[in-house]
Design an enzyme around this catalytic site. Structure first.
Site, PDB file in Angstrom:
ATOM      1  N   TYR A  53      73.242   3.491  89.064  1.00 48.72           N
ATOM      2  CA  TYR A  53      72.335   4.229  89.945  1.00 48.72           C
ATOM      3  C   TYR A  53      72.707   4.014  91.405  1.00 48.72           C
ATOM      4  CZ  TYR A  53      69.136   4.692  85.920  1.00 48.72           C
ATOM      5  OH  TYR A  53      68.556   4.978  84.708  1.00 48.72           O
ATOM      6  N   LEU A 244      58.060  19.558  83.944  1.00 50.69           N
ATOM      7  CA  LEU A 244      56.661  19.549  83.521  1.00 50.69           C
ATOM      8  C   LEU A 244      55.675  19.472  84.687  1.00 50.69           C
ATOM      9  CD1 LEU A 244      57.062  17.342  80.336  1.00 50.69           C
ATOM     10  CD2 LEU A 244      56.257  19.713  80.395  1.00 50.69           C
ATOM     11  N   LYS A 247      57.017  22.727  89.155  1.00 49.13           N
ATOM     12  CA  LYS A 247      57.594  23.096  90.450  1.00 49.13           C
ATOM     13  C   LYS A 247      58.791  24.031  90.340  1.00 49.13           C
ATOM     14  CE  LYS A 247      60.391  18.832  90.887  1.00 49.13           C
ATOM     15  NZ  LYS A 247      60.534  17.587  91.696  1.00 49.13           N
TER      16      LYS A 247
END
Length: 348
Positions: A53, A244, A247
């Site tokens: 990450y 979900l 947007k």
């Protein structure tokens, strides 16, 4: 905040977990540190990260930055390290930006753990996970063409024994507490468990796989394995990469959003997904529930052990999420969710 048992251990974790994968790309360090303070203040006691990450996108020059950001928070708050369970991951094969894309071996397992400890500013990692197996799996939308026929069982089992031996040494050295997996299969997890029992080696205590209203591959064989073997699911992408939230409906692509930087949301954007999302949004509106809260509450009310990993690009988004962590869905709503799932199975 509800707590659940972590696998077969005596450690208790909250049923929600703070995810960090945007820290260092979309989320600046100051906001990431604010999120840590907010999550702990809300009662969250588990935080998940990974050596690869941040994401969106993953770049060779940013690998490890998320762990460093979290490590800076640890270094600034040394007395608080014991306030939360820290989970991170060693990157697997097919990631050329980390260790030249080599397989996970005992040597790389140990070296990667040491590197994560240094970046994270801690003497131990609570949950050390393999990000994905060497042999590959059906995750990340690879299920449509999944083909395990090239696997060699003896090679796979020898690798598993090698890694379990390495994990055992690292646990005894005090560098990690528990061994765990991510993006693995039912057969794979069962073999890891069998070998650990036969050889008295560390047991798999959790599995980090994708799970949401739109991705329910875990509901069948994995659910049975989890219940009978006390395997905790750390569910990632419970909001389906933002789908979900609603947007992205009607062609919207908000500036700075994940879709703006990753057009197909890792394969989740499909011709059928928006109709499924619309059905869940309509259900939330019908019952006066924030669709974000409904999607998250659904995951933690499943009939198997689960702690759901949520991420937030901004602390404002995190505030919205935290406001709904005590939401419980009624039996009627869960029945309506099942009806939608039957009408829109596997939308991506």
């Amino acid at each position: 905040m509800r707590k659940i048992q972590l696998g077969t251990t005596d450690t208790m974790i909250t049923d929600y977990c703070l995810g960090t994968m945007t820290w260092g790309n979309q989320t600046p360090e100051a906001d990431a540190h604010r999120q840590m303070d907010m999550a702990l203040a809300a009662g969250i006691n588990i935080v998940d990260t990974a050596e690869m990450y941040p994401v969106n996108p993953v770049r060779a020059e940013t690998v490890g930055n998320t762990e460093t950001i979290l490590g800076n928070w640890n270094r600034a708050n040394p007395a608080r390290r014991g306030d939360y369970i820290l989970a991170t991951k060693i990157t697997g094969k097919n990631a050329a930006f980390v260790r030249m894309g080599e397989d996970i071996t005992a040597a790389s397992f140990t070296a990667a753990l040491d590197a994560s400890l240094a970046r994270l500013g801690t003497e131990y990692i609570d949950i050390y996970q393999m990000h994905w197996p060497n042999r590959g799996s059906y995750h990340f939308r690879q299920n449509w063409g999944y083909d395990p026929s090239a696997q060699v069982k003896s090679v796979t089992l020898a690798h598993m024994e090698e890694i379990l031996d390495a994990a055992d040494r690292m646990i005894k050295a005090g560098k990690m507490r528990y061994f765990a997996l991510s993006n693995d299969t039912v057969w794979g997890v069962a073999q890891w468990m069998r070998l650990s029992e036969e050889r008295g080696l560390p047991r798999v205590i959790s599995l980090q796989n994708e799970y949401s209203l739109l991705c329910r591959l875990y509901d069948t064989d994995f659910a049975e394995l989890a219940v009978n073997e006390q395997l905790t699911l750390l569910a990632y992408s419970p909001l389906a990469a933002g789908l979900l939230t609603g947007k992205y409906q009607n062609g919207a692509i908000p500036e700075g959003s994940r879709m703006a930087g990753n057009g197909d949301l890792g394969g989740r954007k499909s011709p059928r997904v928006f109709d499924a999302v619309a059905a869940y949004l309509d259900l939330a509106q019908k019952h006066g529930i924030d669709p974000v809260h409904m999607a998250l509450a659904f995951t933690v009310q499943r009939p198997f052990p689960v702690s759901t990993i949520f991420g937030a690009t901004t602390s404002a988004q995190l505030t919205r999420i935290l406001d709904g962590l005590d939401v419980t869905l009624s039996g009627d709503i869960l029945d309506e969710i099942d009806a939608i799932h039957r009408a829109h199975p596997l939308p991506y």
